[in-house]
Design a protein around this motif. Sequence first.
Motif, PDB file in Angstrom:
ATOM      1  N   THR A  61       0.844  -1.192   0.000  1.00  0.00           N
ATOM      2  CA  THR A  61       0.000   0.000   0.000  1.00  0.00           C
ATOM      3  C   THR A  61       0.874   1.235   0.000  1.00  0.00           C
ATOM      4  O   THR A  61       1.860   1.316   0.737  1.00  0.00           O
ATOM      5  CB  THR A  61      -0.897   0.004   1.246  1.00  0.00           C
ATOM      6  N   ASP A  62       0.477   2.212  -0.824  1.00  0.00           N
ATOM      7  CA  ASP A  62       1.176   3.491  -0.854  1.00  0.00           C
ATOM      8  C   ASP A  62       0.887   4.210   0.465  1.00  0.00           C
ATOM      9  O   ASP A  62      -0.277   4.440   0.807  1.00  0.00           O
ATOM     10  CB  ASP A  62       0.674   4.328  -2.032  1.00  0.00           C
ATOM     11  N   PRO A  63       1.907   4.556   1.258  1.00  0.00           N
ATOM     12  CA  PRO A  63       1.672   5.163   2.577  1.00  0.00           C
ATOM     13  C   PRO A  63       0.888   6.476   2.498  1.00  0.00           C
ATOM     14  O   PRO A  63       0.070   6.766   3.356  1.00  0.00           O
ATOM     15  CB  PRO A  63       3.066   5.400   3.143  1.00  0.00           C
ATOM     16  N   GLU A  64       1.106   7.270   1.458  1.00  0.00           N
ATOM     17  CA  GLU A  64       0.398   8.548   1.314  1.00  0.00           C
ATOM     18  C   GLU A  64      -1.090   8.309   1.068  1.00  0.00           C
ATOM     19  O   GLU A  64      -1.949   8.954   1.666  1.00  0.00           O
ATOM     20  CB  GLU A  64       1.013   9.364   0.170  1.00  0.00           C
ATOM     21  N   LYS A  65      -1.406   7.354   0.201  1.00  0.00           N
ATOM     22  CA  LYS A  65      -2.812   7.038  -0.075  1.00  0.00           C
ATOM     23  C   LYS A  65      -3.483   6.458   1.168  1.00  0.00           C
ATOM     24  O   LYS A  65      -4.645   6.755   1.437  1.00  0.00           O
ATOM     25  CB  LYS A  65      -2.921   6.045  -1.224  1.00  0.00           C
ATOM     26  N   LEU A  66      -2.751   5.647   1.924  1.00  0.00           N
ATOM     27  CA  LEU A  66      -3.298   5.081   3.153  1.00  0.00           C
ATOM     28  C   LEU A  66      -3.606   6.179   4.158  1.00  0.00           C
ATOM     29  O   LEU A  66      -4.671   6.182   4.784  1.00  0.00           O
ATOM     30  CB  LEU A  66      -2.313   4.077   3.753  1.00  0.00           C
ATOM     31  N   ARG A  67      -2.701   7.141   4.303  1.00  0.00           N
ATOM     32  CA  ARG A  67      -2.909   8.247   5.231  1.00  0.00           C
ATOM     33  C   ARG A  67      -4.131   9.064   4.833  1.00  0.00           C
ATOM     34  O   ARG A  67      -4.971   9.409   5.668  1.00  0.00           O
ATOM     35  CB  ARG A  67      -1.670   9.135   5.293  1.00  0.00           C
ATOM     36  N   LEU A  68      -4.282   9.354   3.526  1.00  0.00           N
ATOM     37  CA  LEU A  68      -5.433  10.119   3.054  1.00  0.00           C
ATOM     38  C   LEU A  68      -6.735   9.351   3.285  1.00  0.00           C
ATOM     39  O   LEU A  68      -7.747   9.934   3.693  1.00  0.00           O
ATOM     40  CB  LEU A  68      -5.269  10.455   1.571  1.00  0.00           C
ATOM     41  N   ALA A  69      -6.721   8.057   3.031  1.00  0.00           N
ATOM     42  CA  ALA A  69      -7.922   7.251   3.232  1.00  0.00           C
ATOM     43  C   ALA A  69      -8.299   7.199   4.708  1.00  0.00           C
ATOM     44  O   ALA A  69      -9.489   7.251   5.055  1.00  0.00           O
ATOM     45  CB  ALA A  69      -7.701   5.844   2.685  1.00  0.00           C
ATOM     46  N   GLN A  70      -7.322   7.116   5.596  1.00  0.00           N
ATOM     47  CA  GLN A  70      -7.604   7.100   7.028  1.00  0.00           C
ATOM     48  C   GLN A  70      -8.173   8.433   7.491  1.00  0.00           C
ATOM     49  O   GLN A  70      -9.061   8.478   8.342  1.00  0.00           O
ATOM     50  CB  GLN A  70      -6.339   6.744   7.810  1.00  0.00           C
ATOM     51  N   GLN A  71      -7.666   9.533   6.924  1.00  0.00           N
ATOM     52  CA  GLN A  71      -8.206  10.842   7.276  1.00  0.00           C
ATOM     53  C   GLN A  71      -9.653  10.974   6.804  1.00  0.00           C
ATOM     54  O   GLN A  71     -10.502  11.503   7.525  1.00  0.00           O
ATOM     55  CB  GLN A  71      -7.352  11.953   6.663  1.00  0.00           C
ATOM     56  N   GLU A  72      -9.949  10.513   5.602  1.00  0.00           N
ATOM     57  CA  GLU A  72     -11.317  10.571   5.079  1.00  0.00           C
ATOM     58  C   GLU A  72     -12.244   9.698   5.907  1.00  0.00           C
ATOM     59  O   GLU A  72     -13.379  10.075   6.182  1.00  0.00           O
ATOM     60  CB  GLU A  72     -11.350  10.141   3.608  1.00  0.00           C
ATOM     61  N   ALA A  73     -11.780   8.537   6.311  1.00  0.00           N
ATOM     62  CA  ALA A  73     -12.605   7.639   7.114  1.00  0.00           C
ATOM     63  C   ALA A  73     -12.870   8.235   8.497  1.00  0.00           C
ATOM     64  O   ALA A  73     -13.941   8.014   9.072  1.00  0.00           O
ATOM     65  CB  ALA A  73     -11.923   6.285   7.259  1.00  0.00           C
ATOM     66  N   ALA A  74     -11.931   9.009   9.026  1.00  0.00           N
ATOM     67  CA  ALA A  74     -12.120   9.631  10.331  1.00  0.00           C
ATOM     68  C   ALA A  74     -13.165  10.742  10.265  1.00  0.00           C
ATOM     69  O   ALA A  74     -13.815  11.050  11.270  1.00  0.00           O
ATOM     70  CB  ALA A  74     -10.799  10.176  10.858  1.00  0.00           C
ATOM     71  N   LYS A  75     -13.361  11.339   9.094  1.00  0.00           N
ATOM     72  CA  LYS A  75     -14.332  12.426   8.937  1.00  0.00           C
ATOM     73  C   LYS A  75     -15.768  11.909   8.904  1.00  0.00           C
ATOM     74  O   LYS A  75     -16.688  12.649   9.224  1.00  0.00           O
ATOM     75  CB  LYS A  75     -14.053  13.200   7.646  1.00  0.00           C
ATOM     76  N   ILE A  76     -15.965  10.669   8.521  1.00  0.00           N
ATOM     77  CA  ILE A  76     -17.310  10.116   8.381  1.00  0.00           C
ATOM     78  C   ILE A  76     -17.908   9.910   9.772  1.00  0.00           C
ATOM     79  O   ILE A  76     -17.299   9.288  10.635  1.00  0.00           O
ATOM     80  CB  ILE A  76     -17.285   8.788   7.608  1.00  0.00           C
ATOM     81  N   VAL A  77     -19.113  10.447   9.955  1.00  0.00           N
ATOM     82  CA  VAL A  77     -19.816  10.304  11.230  1.00  0.00           C
ATOM     83  C   VAL A  77     -20.826   9.179  11.071  1.00  0.00           C
ATOM     84  O   VAL A  77     -21.700   9.222  10.214  1.00  0.00           O
ATOM     85  CB  VAL A  77     -20.531  11.612  11.615  1.00  0.00           C
ATOM     86  N   VAL A  78     -20.696   8.164  11.891  1.00  0.00           N
ATOM     87  CA  VAL A  78     -21.604   7.030  11.841  1.00  0.00           C
ATOM     88  C   VAL A  78     -22.880   7.416  12.581  1.00  0.00           C
ATOM     89  O   VAL A  78     -22.817   7.851  13.733  1.00  0.00           O
ATOM     90  CB  VAL A  78     -20.952   5.787  12.495  1.00  0.00           C
ATOM     91  N   PRO A  79     -24.045   7.278  11.924  1.00  0.00           N
ATOM     92  CA  PRO A  79     -25.281   7.643  12.618  1.00  0.00           C
ATOM     93  C   PRO A  79     -25.554   6.701  13.782  1.00  0.00           C
ATOM     94  O   PRO A  79     -25.184   5.534  13.750  1.00  0.00           O
ATOM     95  CB  PRO A  79     -26.360   7.512  11.536  1.00  0.00           C
ATOM     96  N   ALA A  80     -26.212   7.237  14.791  1.00  0.00           N
ATOM     97  CA  ALA A  80     -26.542   6.432  15.965  1.00  0.00           C
ATOM     98  C   ALA A  80     -27.564   5.375  15.579  1.00  0.00           C
ATOM     99  O   ALA A  80     -28.454   5.617  14.756  1.00  0.00           O
ATOM    100  CB  ALA A  80     -27.082   7.321  17.067  1.00  0.00           C
ATOM    101  N   ARG A  81     -27.459   4.222  16.167  1.00  0.00           N
ATOM    102  CA  ARG A  81     -28.378   3.133  15.866  1.00  0.00           C
ATOM    103  C   ARG A  81     -29.728   3.418  16.504  1.00  0.00           C
ATOM    104  O   ARG A  81     -29.810   3.718  17.694  1.00  0.00           O
ATOM    105  CB  ARG A  81     -27.819   1.817  16.405  1.00  0.00           C
ATOM    106  N   VAL A  82     -30.769   3.322  15.684  1.00  0.00           N
ATOM    107  CA  VAL A  82     -32.123   3.532  16.180  1.00  0.00           C
ATOM    108  C   VAL A  82     -32.777   2.162  16.294  1.00  0.00           C
ATOM    109  O   VAL A  82     -32.968   1.479  15.288  1.00  0.00           O
ATOM    110  CB  VAL A  82     -32.930   4.431  15.220  1.00  0.00           C
ATOM    111  N   PRO A  83     -33.127   1.738  17.493  1.00  0.00           N
ATOM    112  CA  PRO A  83     -33.743   0.416  17.628  1.00  0.00           C
ATOM    113  C   PRO A  83     -35.152   0.421  17.034  1.00  0.00           C
ATOM    114  O   PRO A  83     -35.832   1.440  17.022  1.00  0.00           O
ATOM    115  CB  PRO A  83     -33.770   0.182  19.136  1.00  0.00           C
TER     116      PRO A  83
END
Length: 104
Positions: A61-83
Motif C-alpha cells: 500500500t502506498d503510505p500517502e494514499k493510506l494516510r489520506l484514506a484514514q483521514q477521510e474515514a475519520a471524517k465520516i460520522v456514523v449515525p446512531a443506531r435507532v432500535p
Amino acid sequence: MAPVSDIVVEAVAPAIVPTPAPVIEEAPTAAARPVVNGHANGSAVDLDAVLRAAGLELASTDPEKLRLAQQEAAKIVVPARVPRERKPLPPLSTEPLIQVETQR
C-alpha cells in the motif's frame, strides 16, 4: 578476673559456600530456523526474489494514499443506531378455554 555471669557466648552459624550452578548447553533443535540477514524471517529483498521466482508479486500500500484514506474515514460520522419499535402485543383473552375434538 570477670565474674562468670558477665560472659556472653554467641553461636556462630557455619559459613555457606555457594556452589556454581551446572551449565547446560542446549542442542539445536530441528525446529530452529537459521537467522538470515539479521532477521528471523529474512529480508524483504530475499522475499521479493522468492516471490518473483514463484511468479508472484508482493502487493504493498502506498503510505500517502493510506494516510489520506484514514483521514477521510475519520471524517465520516456514523449515525446512531435507532432500535426498531416492537408491535404491540395482542390483548390477552379472559374468556374460559374450550376443548375442541380434532379426531373423528
